[in-house]
Motif scaffolding. Structure first.
Motif, PDB file in Angstrom:
ATOM      1  N   TYR B 139       0.835  -1.206   0.000  1.00 61.64           N
ATOM      2  CA  TYR B 139       0.000   0.000   0.000  1.00 61.64           C
ATOM      3  C   TYR B 139       0.871   1.259   0.000  1.00 61.64           C
ATOM      4  O   TYR B 139       0.617   2.216  -0.739  1.00 61.64           O
ATOM      5  CB  TYR B 139      -0.917  -0.035   1.227  1.00 61.64           C
ATOM      6  CG  TYR B 139      -2.047   0.970   1.205  1.00 61.64           C
ATOM      7  CD1 TYR B 139      -3.289   0.640   0.665  1.00 61.64           C
ATOM      8  CD2 TYR B 139      -1.877   2.248   1.738  1.00 61.64           C
ATOM      9  CE1 TYR B 139      -4.331   1.558   0.662  1.00 61.64           C
ATOM     10  CE2 TYR B 139      -2.921   3.172   1.732  1.00 61.64           C
ATOM     11  CZ  TYR B 139      -4.150   2.826   1.190  1.00 61.64           C
ATOM     12  OH  TYR B 139      -5.170   3.738   1.177  1.00 61.64           O
ATOM     13  N   ALA B 140       1.900   1.257   0.823  1.00 68.17           N
ATOM     14  CA  ALA B 140       2.811   2.400   0.883  1.00 68.17           C
ATOM     15  C   ALA B 140       3.571   2.550  -0.436  1.00 68.17           C
ATOM     16  O   ALA B 140       3.729   3.672  -0.956  1.00 68.17           O
ATOM     17  CB  ALA B 140       3.790   2.241   2.046  1.00 68.17           C
ATOM     18  N   ALA B 141       4.022   1.432  -0.985  1.00 66.00           N
ATOM     19  CA  ALA B 141       4.808   1.481  -2.228  1.00 66.00           C
ATOM     20  C   ALA B 141       3.987   2.081  -3.362  1.00 66.00           C
ATOM     21  O   ALA B 141       4.490   2.901  -4.147  1.00 66.00           O
ATOM     22  CB  ALA B 141       5.284   0.066  -2.595  1.00 66.00           C
ATOM     23  N   GLU B 142       2.729   1.709  -3.440  1.00 56.86           N
ATOM     24  CA  GLU B 142       1.868   2.241  -4.510  1.00 56.86           C
ATOM     25  C   GLU B 142       1.729   3.750  -4.430  1.00 56.86           C
ATOM     26  O   GLU B 142       1.487   4.417  -5.433  1.00 56.86           O
ATOM     27  CB  GLU B 142       0.463   1.636  -4.396  1.00 56.86           C
ATOM     28  CG  GLU B 142       0.355   0.239  -4.973  1.00 56.86           C
ATOM     29  CD  GLU B 142      -1.013  -0.379  -4.667  1.00 56.86           C
ATOM     30  OE1 GLU B 142      -1.955   0.385  -4.351  1.00 56.86           O
ATOM     31  OE2 GLU B 142      -1.108  -1.618  -4.717  1.00 56.86           O
ATOM     32  N   ARG B 143       1.861   4.283  -3.229  1.00 49.26           N
ATOM     33  CA  ARG B 143       1.669   5.723  -3.020  1.00 49.26           C
ATOM     34  C   ARG B 143       2.984   6.490  -2.890  1.00 49.26           C
ATOM     35  O   ARG B 143       2.989   7.680  -2.590  1.00 49.26           O
ATOM     36  CB  ARG B 143       0.785   5.933  -1.787  1.00 49.26           C
ATOM     37  CG  ARG B 143      -0.675   5.624  -2.095  1.00 49.26           C
ATOM     38  CD  ARG B 143      -1.448   5.102  -0.922  1.00 49.26           C
ATOM     39  NE  ARG B 143      -2.776   4.676  -1.366  1.00 49.26           N
ATOM     40  CZ  ARG B 143      -3.032   3.475  -1.910  1.00 49.26           C
ATOM     41  NH1 ARG B 143      -2.056   2.582  -2.040  1.00 49.26           N
ATOM     42  NH2 ARG B 143      -4.242   3.179  -2.329  1.00 49.26           N
ATOM     43  N   GLY B 144       4.097   5.787  -3.093  1.00 47.23           N
ATOM     44  CA  GLY B 144       5.392   6.468  -3.026  1.00 47.23           C
ATOM     45  C   GLY B 144       5.751   6.942  -1.631  1.00 47.23           C
ATOM     46  O   GLY B 144       6.506   7.897  -1.453  1.00 47.23           O
ATOM     47  N   VAL B 145       5.212   6.269  -0.635  1.00 45.68           N
ATOM     48  CA  VAL B 145       5.470   6.656   0.767  1.00 45.68           C
ATOM     49  C   VAL B 145       6.400   5.618   1.395  1.00 45.68           C
ATOM     50  O   VAL B 145       6.286   4.422   1.133  1.00 45.68           O
ATOM     51  CB  VAL B 145       4.149   6.752   1.558  1.00 45.68           C
ATOM     52  CG1 VAL B 145       4.413   6.879   3.061  1.00 45.68           C
ATOM     53  CG2 VAL B 145       3.339   7.940   1.047  1.00 45.68           C
ATOM     54  N   ARG B 146       7.328   6.101   2.214  1.00 47.05           N
ATOM     55  CA  ARG B 146       8.244   5.198   2.906  1.00 47.05           C
ATOM     56  C   ARG B 146       7.857   5.080   4.366  1.00 47.05           C
ATOM     57  O   ARG B 146       7.649   6.084   5.051  1.00 47.05           O
ATOM     58  CB  ARG B 146       9.676   5.726   2.780  1.00 47.05           C
ATOM     59  CG  ARG B 146      10.684   4.828   3.452  1.00 47.05           C
ATOM     60  CD  ARG B 146      12.050   4.890   2.819  1.00 47.05           C
ATOM     61  NE  ARG B 146      12.758   6.134   3.077  1.00 47.05           N
ATOM     62  CZ  ARG B 146      14.039   6.326   2.761  1.00 47.05           C
ATOM     63  NH1 ARG B 146      14.730   5.371   2.147  1.00 47.05           N
ATOM     64  NH2 ARG B 146      14.620   7.472   3.017  1.00 47.05           N
ATOM     65  N   LEU B 147       7.774   3.860   4.830  1.00 47.46           N
ATOM     66  CA  LEU B 147       7.477   3.585   6.239  1.00 47.46           C
ATOM     67  C   LEU B 147       8.789   3.682   7.006  1.00 47.46           C
ATOM     68  O   LEU B 147       9.675   2.835   6.856  1.00 47.46           O
ATOM     69  CB  LEU B 147       6.846   2.195   6.373  1.00 47.46           C
ATOM     70  CG  LEU B 147       5.599   1.991   5.500  1.00 47.46           C
ATOM     71  CD1 LEU B 147       5.159   0.521   5.517  1.00 47.46           C
ATOM     72  CD2 LEU B 147       4.456   2.902   5.948  1.00 47.46           C
ATOM     73  N   ALA B 148       8.921   4.742   7.792  1.00 45.32           N
ATOM     74  CA  ALA B 148      10.190   5.055   8.459  1.00 45.32           C
ATOM     75  C   ALA B 148      10.148   4.505   9.882  1.00 45.32           C
ATOM     76  O   ALA B 148       9.594   5.127  10.796  1.00 45.32           O
ATOM     77  CB  ALA B 148      10.404   6.564   8.465  1.00 45.32           C
ATOM     78  N   LEU B 149      10.731   3.330  10.064  1.00 40.61           N
ATOM     79  CA  LEU B 149      10.693   2.661  11.375  1.00 40.61           C
ATOM     80  C   LEU B 149      11.534   3.439  12.378  1.00 40.61           C
ATOM     81  O   LEU B 149      12.718   3.667  12.154  1.00 40.61           O
ATOM     82  CB  LEU B 149      11.227   1.235  11.252  1.00 40.61           C
ATOM     83  CG  LEU B 149      10.559   0.351  10.188  1.00 40.61           C
ATOM     84  CD1 LEU B 149      11.205  -1.052  10.202  1.00 40.61           C
ATOM     85  CD2 LEU B 149       9.056   0.246  10.420  1.00 40.61           C
ATOM     86  N   GLU B 150      10.922   3.818  13.471  1.00 46.15           N
ATOM     87  CA  GLU B 150      11.661   4.594  14.460  1.00 46.15           C
ATOM     88  C   GLU B 150      11.986   3.733  15.675  1.00 46.15           C
ATOM     89  O   GLU B 150      11.097   3.331  16.421  1.00 46.15           O
ATOM     90  CB  GLU B 150      10.875   5.827  14.916  1.00 46.15           C
ATOM     91  CG  GLU B 150      11.669   6.627  15.938  1.00 46.15           C
ATOM     92  CD  GLU B 150      11.210   8.055  16.115  1.00 46.15           C
ATOM     93  OE1 GLU B 150      10.030   8.341  15.898  1.00 46.15           O
ATOM     94  OE2 GLU B 150      12.056   8.906  16.479  1.00 46.15           O
TER      95      GLU B 150
END
Lengths: 290, 290
Positions: B139-150
């Motif tokens: 889902y994130a990849a399709e929207r060009g968003v990176r899940l930034a694990l903190e």
């Protein structure tokens, strides 16, 4: 050279508390004699001593009180605080006295809390720990005492201990003989570490586990992080998992319960010990003997 | 597919605040519009947004407010909290909304704070993080968003984040493309780590540094550990050292200042930003451009 008791206590389910040690910080209001009496009457095998309680009577008298009660000293707490900018001959002298006391008390394990950072140079403080540890090793070796490096939870890195992980403690111990420099496995300080299982296995393989100390991590934390240690079962730590790792690493020494907690401190010491025994038997012992 | 701004901000000593980002948590009392206005008037290049402030006006309006002021959104905070025992479709839906909002706000970086432990099974909670992260990646990849694990400081392992070190975050990111799963380097959470230099280098080599967030570690700590974050220079962190590691790792993105601190929150927002700029220029920027 003082002969020091080697601590290999076989676990015995018929005598479940033989490997259980009361750290005097848990019954903070008790004198040394009271703590020894409380531990002995409760059938524990050992006691972990803080220096303030030892100093009240002197190490020779303290050793006699413990021996007369038939207990072992599982560890003496603590040396360390060697991260100051200055060379710190006074700090080194104090550590030599702690080593002498450990020998007098016939415990091999002197717990070392190495100190925080006097400024912003964390790498420098860690380098000073290594330098000053090396200065103490020959003195400890001559007396049959092991310097047990204690990694403290990273929240104490600034003010108390720049050793923050078991791996880091092992790395600092590595240049020295395993009978003279060890490491402490304290569940409160280490439970969160995602590679703890491997680190405990490495500590065991290196023959360096000086002490296994148990208490729980309270959630939410107490307002003073130092006092956020809880009785086993009152927090979130999985003692079965960590106990298996410690057992599989070959540790067969005492299990010390050290709790800084305002509620525990205001409770009757004998009741604290009874709770401690019950929780130990339910939560800690099974994985160590299983 | 929404196009998202790639954030490679060349450092420029003639425009020192172009890479500086105000996180809205630092000026907690300000609305989104006030924070954007304050940041823009102070000459900052970017702003880091918390979802509560975005939700007050909606992501589309928020994106317009930011764009009209000529700012970038350095990150959106936060998704996550996916460690519950149940599968948590509601939690996953909320994370999908956060991904949508990040895309609308034209930031690539969605900060993920993954949640604490609902029981004593830390390993289980960490496994659930990996499972549920995998569910969100497409889902994130399709929207060009990176899940930034903190990774959060280990003192938050029980209640907020079972990701406690950068190495652990990198390990969890590893199965996924670097443009879809990244990691956050926050000085407050990571400064104590004895192997931090290596971990930052590995994060850079993997192309996964999503965000560099700076604030100080106060000593003594505040009574509420969450509020123990301080303005750079008010605590013990060596920003020069960590900044060098981040620079050498190839990071050229925004530097976000996120401070939870009762004193900062009760101060005038414009004054907070001026102090932040000064401390950034003195303590943080030199190692990033040097």
């Amino acid at each position: 050279m003082t002969s020091v008791v080697a601590q290999q206590i076989p676990y015995d389910s018929a005598a479940p508390y033989r490997s259980l040690s009361l750290n005097t910080a848990t019954t903070k209001r008790w004198t040394l004699a009271e703590a020894v009496d409380g531990a002995a009457r409760a059938g524990l095998g050992a006691i972990g001593l803080w220096r303030d309680r030892v100093d009240e009577v002197g190490a020779t008298t303290a050793a006699k009180i413990v021996a007369d009660a038939g207990l072992r000293v599982s560890s003496l707490c603590r040396g360390g605080f060697l991260t100051g900018r200055e060379h710190g001959p006074a700090a080194l002298d104090d550590n030599r006295r702690a080593i002498d006391d450990a020998a007098t008390l016939r415990t091999r394990e002197l717990v070392m809390v190495m100190g925080g950072i006097p400024d912003r140079d964390l790498a420098g403080a860690r380098a000073r720990v290594e330098e000053r540890l090396a200065l103490l090793v020959p003195y400890a070796a001559e007396r049959g005492v092991r310097l047990a490096l204690e990694p403290l939870h990273p929240m104490f890195c600034a003010d108390r201990a720049v050793i923050s992980t078991l791996a880091q403690a092992l790395s600092m111990a590595e240049p020295h003989p395993s009978e003279t420099v060890g490491v402490v496995v304290d569940t409160f300080h280490l439970w969160w570490d995602p590679t703890l299982a491997d680190q405990i296995a490495q500590a065991g393989a290196a023959g360096r586990i000086s002490s296994y100390q148990v208490c729980d991590w309270l959630n939410p934390m107490a307002p003073d992080p130092l006092l956020s240690r809880g009785m086993m079962g009152d927090g979130v730590i999985d003692f079965a998992a960590i106990g298996r790792w410690v057992r599989d690493a070959g540790y067969r020494g005492d299990v010390e319960v050290e709790i800084f907690n305002a509620t525990v401190w205001s409770s009757d010491g004998h009741e604290v010990i009874e709770t401690m025994k019950r929780r130990y038997r339910e939560l800690v012992l099974p994985s160590l003997v299983g």
